[in-house]
Write a protein that holds these residues in place. Structure first.
Motif, mmCIF file in Angstrom:
data_model
loop_
_atom_site.group_PDB
_atom_site.id
_atom_site.type_symbol
_atom_site.label_atom_id
_atom_site.label_comp_id
_atom_site.label_asym_id
_atom_site.label_seq_id
_atom_site.Cartn_x
_atom_site.Cartn_y
_atom_site.Cartn_z
ATOM 1 N N ILE A 164 53.837 -3.436 -41.014
ATOM 2 C CA ILE A 164 54.885 -2.504 -40.566
ATOM 3 C C ILE A 164 55.708 -2.159 -41.800
ATOM 4 C CG2 ILE A 164 56.911 -2.199 -39.108
ATOM 5 C CD1 ILE A 164 55.585 -4.173 -37.122
ATOM 6 N N ARG A 165 55.566 -0.902 -42.271
ATOM 7 C CA ARG A 165 56.182 -0.511 -43.550
ATOM 8 C C ARG A 165 57.145 0.659 -43.453
ATOM 9 N NH1 ARG A 165 52.406 -2.615 -47.905
ATOM 10 N NH2 ARG A 165 50.944 -3.801 -46.673
ATOM 11 N N ASP A 166 57.290 1.246 -42.278
ATOM 12 C CA ASP A 166 58.210 2.374 -42.152
ATOM 13 C C ASP A 166 58.836 2.369 -40.766
ATOM 14 O OD1 ASP A 166 56.459 3.858 -40.309
ATOM 15 O OD2 ASP A 166 55.210 4.228 -42.070
ATOM 16 N N PHE A 196 70.803 -1.263 -35.035
ATOM 17 C CA PHE A 196 70.227 -0.928 -36.333
ATOM 18 C C PHE A 196 69.475 -2.161 -36.817
ATOM 19 C CE2 PHE A 196 70.154 -0.838 -40.909
ATOM 20 C CZ PHE A 196 69.715 0.441 -41.162
ATOM 21 N N PHE A 197 68.305 -1.963 -37.420
ATOM 22 C CA PHE A 197 67.511 -3.097 -37.885
ATOM 23 C C PHE A 197 66.873 -2.783 -39.220
ATOM 24 C CE2 PHE A 197 64.785 -0.512 -35.155
ATOM 25 C CZ PHE A 197 63.730 -0.226 -36.007
ATOM 26 N N GLY A 198 66.531 -3.819 -39.940
ATOM 27 C CA GLY A 198 65.738 -3.683 -41.154
ATOM 28 C C GLY A 198 64.279 -3.884 -40.808
ATOM 29 N N LEU A 199 63.404 -3.335 -41.617
ATOM 30 C CA LEU A 199 61.972 -3.453 -41.347
ATOM 31 C C LEU A 199 61.504 -4.902 -41.343
ATOM 32 C CD1 LEU A 199 60.550 -0.440 -43.365
ATOM 33 C CD2 LEU A 199 60.805 -0.647 -40.890
ATOM 34 N N ARG A 248 58.982 -6.775 -38.773
ATOM 35 C CA ARG A 248 57.770 -7.476 -39.237
ATOM 36 C C ARG A 248 57.758 -8.912 -38.742
ATOM 37 N NH1 ARG A 248 59.415 -5.621 -44.614
ATOM 38 N NH2 ARG A 248 58.574 -3.530 -44.822
ATOM 39 N N ASN A 249 58.891 -9.579 -38.858
ATOM 40 C CA ASN A 249 58.983 -10.975 -38.408
ATOM 41 C C ASN A 249 58.782 -11.086 -36.900
ATOM 42 O OD1 ASN A 249 59.535 -11.706 -41.048
ATOM 43 N ND2 ASN A 249 61.728 -11.962 -40.698
ATOM 44 N N TYR A 250 59.387 -10.202 -36.134
ATOM 45 C CA TYR A 250 59.277 -10.260 -34.673
ATOM 46 C C TYR A 250 57.821 -10.131 -34.227
ATOM 47 C CZ TYR A 250 59.804 -9.334 -29.738
ATOM 48 O OH TYR A 250 59.683 -9.401 -28.371
#
Length: 124
Positions: free
Chosen positions: A69-71, A54-57, A61-63
């Protein structure tokens, strides 16, 4: 026998992330970051496993260094495309992902977990 898993919520990622060597030595494979999921597929026999926690957006974005990247749909498309670059053409490929499955029901503890029924990927 090997055990595969992806675990990425912040409360879990930290405590488990430093035990990677022990996990590998005992055939227990767990990835806790998007970077690991993309860059470190687990190969067992003739199959590569990509363990996506599971990851947060913001992590995605950082990777990718991409603030657009918004969704989750966009994030997953970028992740899967990048994973495909790691495919060994002589092996099968399996994505093990920690996400809400379309058609299931939410619980009160879940936030931003739905990818959506229209999102399908075929890893070959």
């Amino acid at each position: 026998m090997a055990t595969l898993g992806g675990l990425g919520q912040p409360r879990f990622g930290g405590p488990f992330s430093h035990r990677g060597d022990w996990f590998k030595a005992t055939n227990f494979f767990m990835h806790t970051t998007v970077a690991q999921a993309i860059e470190e597929p687990v190969t067992l026999g003739d199959t590569q496993f990509f363990l996506l926690p599971f990851f947060g957006l913001q992590e995605v974005r950082n990777y990718f260094g991409d603030p657009e990247i918004r969704d989750l749909k966009t994030a997953m498309a970028r992740i899967v495309t990048k994973m495909e670059e790691e495919f060994d053409p002589d092996r099968a490929h399996v994505l093990v992902a920690h996400f809400f499955a379309a058609g299931s029901s939410h619980t009160d503890s879940e936030t931003q977990t739905e990818v959506g029924a229209s999102m399908r990927y075929r890893l070959t």
